[in-house]
Structures are given as C-alpha cells and as structure tokens.
Design a protein around this motif. Structure first.
Motif, PDB file in Angstrom:
ATOM      1  N   GLN A   1      22.862   8.188   4.963  1.00 29.29           N
ATOM      2  CA  GLN A   1      22.558   8.793   4.050  1.00 29.29           C
ATOM      3  C   GLN A   1      21.089   9.562   4.119  1.00 29.29           C
ATOM      4  O   GLN A   1      20.841  10.702   3.273  1.00 29.29           O
ATOM      5  CB  GLN A   1      22.473   7.915   2.788  1.00 29.29           C
ATOM      6  N   LEU A   2      20.297   8.945   5.134  1.00 25.34           N
ATOM      7  CA  LEU A   2      18.923   9.915   5.546  1.00 25.34           C
ATOM      8  C   LEU A   2      19.480  11.042   6.550  1.00 25.34           C
ATOM      9  O   LEU A   2      18.488  11.778   6.851  1.00 25.34           O
ATOM     10  CB  LEU A   2      18.134   8.795   6.156  1.00 25.34           C
ATOM     11  N   GLY A   3      20.612  10.928   7.184  1.00 29.03           N
ATOM     12  CA  GLY A   3      21.109  12.081   7.902  1.00 29.03           C
ATOM     13  C   GLY A   3      20.679  11.675   9.619  1.00 29.03           C
ATOM     14  O   GLY A   3      20.452  12.512  10.424  1.00 29.03           O
ATOM     15  N   LEU A   4      20.471  10.443   9.546  1.00 28.02           N
ATOM     16  CA  LEU A   4      20.396   9.922  11.132  1.00 28.02           C
ATOM     17  C   LEU A   4      21.380   9.022  11.440  1.00 28.02           C
ATOM     18  O   LEU A   4      22.262   8.466  10.640  1.00 28.02           O
ATOM     19  CB  LEU A   4      18.999   8.912  10.806  1.00 28.02           C
ATOM     20  N   SER A   5      21.572   9.008  12.877  1.00 26.11           N
ATOM     21  CA  SER A   5      22.777   8.269  13.410  1.00 26.11           C
ATOM     22  C   SER A   5      22.403   6.746  13.713  1.00 26.11           C
ATOM     23  O   SER A   5      21.345   6.583  14.176  1.00 26.11           O
ATOM     24  CB  SER A   5      22.988   8.894  14.755  1.00 26.11           C
ATOM     25  N   ASN A   6      23.378   5.988  13.212  1.00 26.96           N
ATOM     26  CA  ASN A   6      23.113   4.678  13.419  1.00 26.96           C
ATOM     27  C   ASN A   6      23.711   4.249  14.840  1.00 26.96           C
ATOM     28  O   ASN A   6      25.006   4.064  15.158  1.00 26.96           O
ATOM     29  CB  ASN A   6      24.183   3.810  12.331  1.00 26.96           C
ATOM     30  N   THR A   7      22.970   3.850  15.693  1.00 26.51           N
ATOM     31  CA  THR A   7      23.053   3.400  17.170  1.00 26.51           C
ATOM     32  C   THR A   7      22.238   2.205  17.438  1.00 26.51           C
ATOM     33  O   THR A   7      21.468   1.713  16.594  1.00 26.51           O
ATOM     34  CB  THR A   7      22.478   4.562  18.032  1.00 26.51           C
TER      35      THR A   7
ATOM     36  N   THR B   1       0.906  -1.056  -0.072  1.00 26.91           N
ATOM     37  CA  THR B   1       0.061   0.273   0.139  1.00 26.91           C
ATOM     38  C   THR B   1       0.760   1.485  -0.091  1.00 26.91           C
ATOM     39  O   THR B   1       0.403   2.329  -0.110  1.00 26.91           O
ATOM     40  CB  THR B   1      -0.871   0.077   1.046  1.00 26.91           C
ATOM     41  N   LEU B   2       2.217   1.140   0.230  1.00 29.67           N
ATOM     42  CA  LEU B   2       2.940   2.156   0.112  1.00 29.67           C
ATOM     43  C   LEU B   2       3.544   2.678  -1.157  1.00 29.67           C
ATOM     44  O   LEU B   2       3.606   1.921  -2.224  1.00 29.67           O
ATOM     45  CB  LEU B   2       4.324   1.800   1.112  1.00 29.67           C
ATOM     46  N   SER B   3       3.941   3.980  -1.449  1.00 30.03           N
ATOM     47  CA  SER B   3       4.361   4.619  -2.544  1.00 30.03           C
ATOM     48  C   SER B   3       5.516   3.979  -2.948  1.00 30.03           C
ATOM     49  O   SER B   3       6.720   3.642  -2.239  1.00 30.03           O
ATOM     50  CB  SER B   3       4.435   5.968  -2.195  1.00 30.03           C
ATOM     51  N   LYS B   4       5.838   3.520  -4.091  1.00 31.65           N
ATOM     52  CA  LYS B   4       7.261   3.310  -4.647  1.00 31.65           C
ATOM     53  C   LYS B   4       8.020   4.498  -5.497  1.00 31.65           C
ATOM     54  O   LYS B   4       8.821   4.049  -6.151  1.00 31.65           O
ATOM     55  CB  LYS B   4       6.797   2.098  -5.880  1.00 31.65           C
ATOM     56  N   LYS B   5       7.548   5.410  -5.160  1.00 28.74           N
ATOM     57  CA  LYS B   5       8.291   6.744  -5.499  1.00 28.74           C
ATOM     58  C   LYS B   5       8.696   7.786  -4.418  1.00 28.74           C
ATOM     59  O   LYS B   5       7.976   8.862  -4.671  1.00 28.74           O
ATOM     60  CB  LYS B   5       7.442   7.350  -6.850  1.00 28.74           C
ATOM     61  N   LEU B   6       9.410   7.289  -3.391  1.00 25.66           N
ATOM     62  CA  LEU B   6       9.609   8.422  -2.401  1.00 25.66           C
ATOM     63  C   LEU B   6      11.005   8.873  -2.632  1.00 25.66           C
ATOM     64  O   LEU B   6      11.685   8.600  -3.395  1.00 25.66           O
ATOM     65  CB  LEU B   6       9.835   7.408  -1.173  1.00 25.66           C
ATOM     66  N   THR B   7      11.112  10.176  -1.765  1.00 35.93           N
ATOM     67  CA  THR B   7      12.189  10.995  -2.108  1.00 35.93           C
ATOM     68  C   THR B   7      12.950  10.767  -0.646  1.00 35.93           C
ATOM     69  O   THR B   7      12.537  10.221   0.421  1.00 35.93           O
ATOM     70  CB  THR B   7      11.913  12.238  -1.799  1.00 35.93           C
ATOM     71  N   THR B   8      14.314  11.167  -0.653  1.00 34.95           N
ATOM     72  CA  THR B   8      15.103  11.217   0.604  1.00 34.95           C
ATOM     73  C   THR B   8      14.351  11.688   2.031  1.00 34.95           C
ATOM     74  O   THR B   8      14.356  11.154   2.967  1.00 34.95           O
ATOM     75  CB  THR B   8      16.515  11.809   0.582  1.00 34.95           C
ATOM     76  N   ALA B   9      13.804  12.910   1.822  1.00 29.93           N
ATOM     77  CA  ALA B   9      13.209  13.613   2.782  1.00 29.93           C
ATOM     78  C   ALA B   9      11.871  12.743   3.297  1.00 29.93           C
ATOM     79  O   ALA B   9      11.568  12.664   4.396  1.00 29.93           O
ATOM     80  CB  ALA B   9      12.690  15.040   2.402  1.00 29.93           C
ATOM     81  N   GLN B  10      11.102  12.159   2.246  1.00 28.28           N
ATOM     82  CA  GLN B  10       9.895  11.360   2.771  1.00 28.28           C
ATOM     83  C   GLN B  10      10.278   9.952   3.411  1.00 28.28           C
ATOM     84  O   GLN B  10       9.866   9.621   4.623  1.00 28.28           O
ATOM     85  CB  GLN B  10       9.190  11.008   1.629  1.00 28.28           C
ATOM     86  N   LEU B  11      11.379   9.460   2.830  1.00 26.89           N
ATOM     87  CA  LEU B  11      12.116   8.296   3.693  1.00 26.89           C
ATOM     88  C   LEU B  11      12.513   8.709   4.994  1.00 26.89           C
ATOM     89  O   LEU B  11      12.633   7.700   6.066  1.00 26.89           O
ATOM     90  CB  LEU B  11      13.182   7.662   2.613  1.00 26.89           C
TER      91      LEU B  11
END
Length: 323
Positions: A183-189, A140-150
């Motif tokens: 790459q999403l700008g999130l820290s991997n912890t 049901t999810l979009s197969k056309k997301l952007t980095t910001a959306q992800l």
C-alpha cells in the motif's frame, strides 16, 4: 463495516472473554485444522468455538505464536507452528502435497495467492480489516501522517531516518507486512531491512517482530504497522492485551475507527482452502457462500473488531496456474 464493528465490540467486550489460543475442549482434534495469520487468529478461534455441525465443533484454529510445535490430529501430525500468513499457506500446501491430512485450511491477512502459483488454492474472504500505524502514547512522532510521509519513513528518505524515525516491521512472511508495504508502493522482500537499513524487523533481542504487538514500541521514535481490528479487540478484551503503550494514529486525516470507507489500507482477510474442496460439503458448509456458517456468524466477527466482507464466502480468488 469497521465503524459498526467498533460499537459492537465495545458492547461485546462487557460479556466476552478471549478465545483460547489453541483448540480446547471436545473434540481435542477437529476435522479442519486451520493455521497461519496472527491478524485473524483470535477471530477464527472465536468462530471455531461458535460453529458446530450436528452439535460437534469441526474447526480447530491454532495460533501463530505459542509452543514451537502443534499437534493437529490424533495420530501423527506434530508440525512446526506456522507463525504467519505465508507460513500458514505454506503448511497447507505441504500437507496437501504430502497427503498427510495434518492441515486443511490456512488463515491469511493478505492476498498472497501469486506466491502459490499452481498450488490450486482458493482464498475465501470472510471479514474486513484496515491498517494504520501505531506509536507510543508518549511518542515524539506525529500521529497524523499521510501515505507519502509514511512511505518516506519506510524507504529511509525522511529527514532524520534512523534517528528521528525508527520504523519497525513484522517479520517476513507476515501478511500484514506484505499488505502494508504494498500500500506504500514498496516491494515486500526478505532483505527489505538490508535495502532500507533504517527499518528493523527484529526486536532488541534479535527475535523476529510479530504482528500487532505494541510492546515492541520501546522507543518514543518507534513506529509500527497495526491492524485496527486487532488493536480494538486487545483494548476491549476480546483478544489478549498486547498493545502496551501503543496508540493508533489518524492516518491521511481519517480517525482509526473510520478507515473502513476512505482508506486504501482497507483489506479483506481470508481463509485458504484447497480448490478441490470448494464443493466438498464439509468445507462448503463452513467456508463457502454468504450463507456459510462463518459468514452467518457476523456477531462473532464483529465481536473481534472486524467488519463483514461484502464478498464473504466468495470463491472467485484462486491461485494462478503454474508458470
């Protein structure tokens, strides 16, 4: 490049079969035992089968998944199977510090060198991969997301987080998890899923999620990071099928087979060796420089869905000094 790799893979799949999960045939135990990344295990298995020195296979590549332990040398060297990029590099460091000769190299799908300050390691790139996200074909999810959306999905700020979106991540220690989140700008912890509770890194049985396994997508609202190279090799039969109902998304408007030029989600993948071994003829012949045996086997690399790194064989990336 991945576009070329896509075409080469489709052709190669007509005659190729998946490489063995762990070394088979002779010699049973190889001079250089390689462990770690799930992402690059199959291409390294293929290279280990293809590369010989004086007619003898020298590389032994051990999968991230399988039996609980592996045996890498004829005497001793029964170790817990390293199940990720981080676990592979850690096993290499432990073997070097113990001086037991059980592990000579590690596979990693991300530049995690900062985690090994003072360990005197060299990260040798050999191939190019790119990542996107995967959902079920009936999602049901979009197969056309952007980095910001992800990013909003993975930091649980998207409307309907946890209900409309059920994001999944590979286990902590995964190089692909590390790369994807950065790459999403999130820290991997290690506690990422506690900080962002709409995200899960375990399956329905509470077991850690492995990289690039589409069968984890059991809900039409699931979303999962996925290597394009691994997906292609699964679909075309040069790696064991694990995609299930997963389909790759068009990410930032770029089709998954074209993420080699425009996406920041393109990455080099590496073999890690002790820096002291860079000039060792046994290591150098296989890993070091554009004419190394790994870099010379471009057809094998492409057969498994990867592109050729422009930096193939470079020894410029080393772990930082001890703090």
């Amino acid at each position: 490049m991945l576009c070329a790799a896509f075409a080469a893979l489709a052709t190669a799949a007509l005659v190729a079969s998946p490489a063995q999960a762990d070394p088979t045939g002779t010699p049973t135990y190889r001079d250089i035992a390689v462990v770690g990344s799930d992402t690059t295990q199959t291409v390294m298995n293929g290279l280990a089968d293809a590369i010989t020195v004086d007619g003898v296979k020298r590389l032994g590549s051990y999968d991230a998944r399988g039996s609980e332990t592996i045996k890498t040398k004829e005497t001793g060297c029964v170790i817990t199977r390293p199940a990720s990029s981080g676990a592979g590099v850690t096993a290499l460091v432990a073997s070097q510090e113990a001086g037991d000769g059980c592990v000579q190299a590690a596979r990693t799908s991300s530049n995690n060198s900062a985690n090994y300050a003072g360990k005197n390691l060299t990260y040798v790139p050999f191939a190019v991969d790119a990542m996107t996200y995967a959902v079920r074909s009936d999602s049901t999810l979009s197969k056309k997301l952007t980095t910001a959306q992800l990013k909003s999905i993975y930091n649980c700020t998207a409307p309907g987080s946890g209900t409309n979106f059920k994001p999944l991540l590979p286990q902590f220690g995964s190089g692909s998890r590390d790369f994807f989140l950065k790459q999403l700008g999130l820290s991997n912890t290690a506690n990422f899923t506690t900080q962002f509770p709409c995200v899960s890194d375990v399956d329905v049985n509470g077991e850690p999620i492995q990289e690039h396994v589409g069968t984890y997508l059991t809900d039409t609202k699931h979303i999962l990071p996925y290597s394009i190279a691994v997906y292609l090799s699964q679909v075309y039969g040069t790696a064991p099928a694990a995609q299930g109902k997963a389909v790759l998304a068009t990410f930032n408007g770029i089709a998954p087979s074209q993420l080699n030029t425009a996406s920041t989600f393109k990455r080099d993948v590496y073999n890690v060796i002790p820096s002291a071994k860079v000039t060792d003829p046994q290591y150098a012949q296989i890993f070091v420089g554009s004419s190394s045996l790994i870099c010379a086997n471009q057809n094998v690399i492409k057969q498994y869905g990867f592109g050729i790194s422009e930096n193939c064989g470079s020894t410029q990336l080393v772990t930082p000094p001890a703090p």
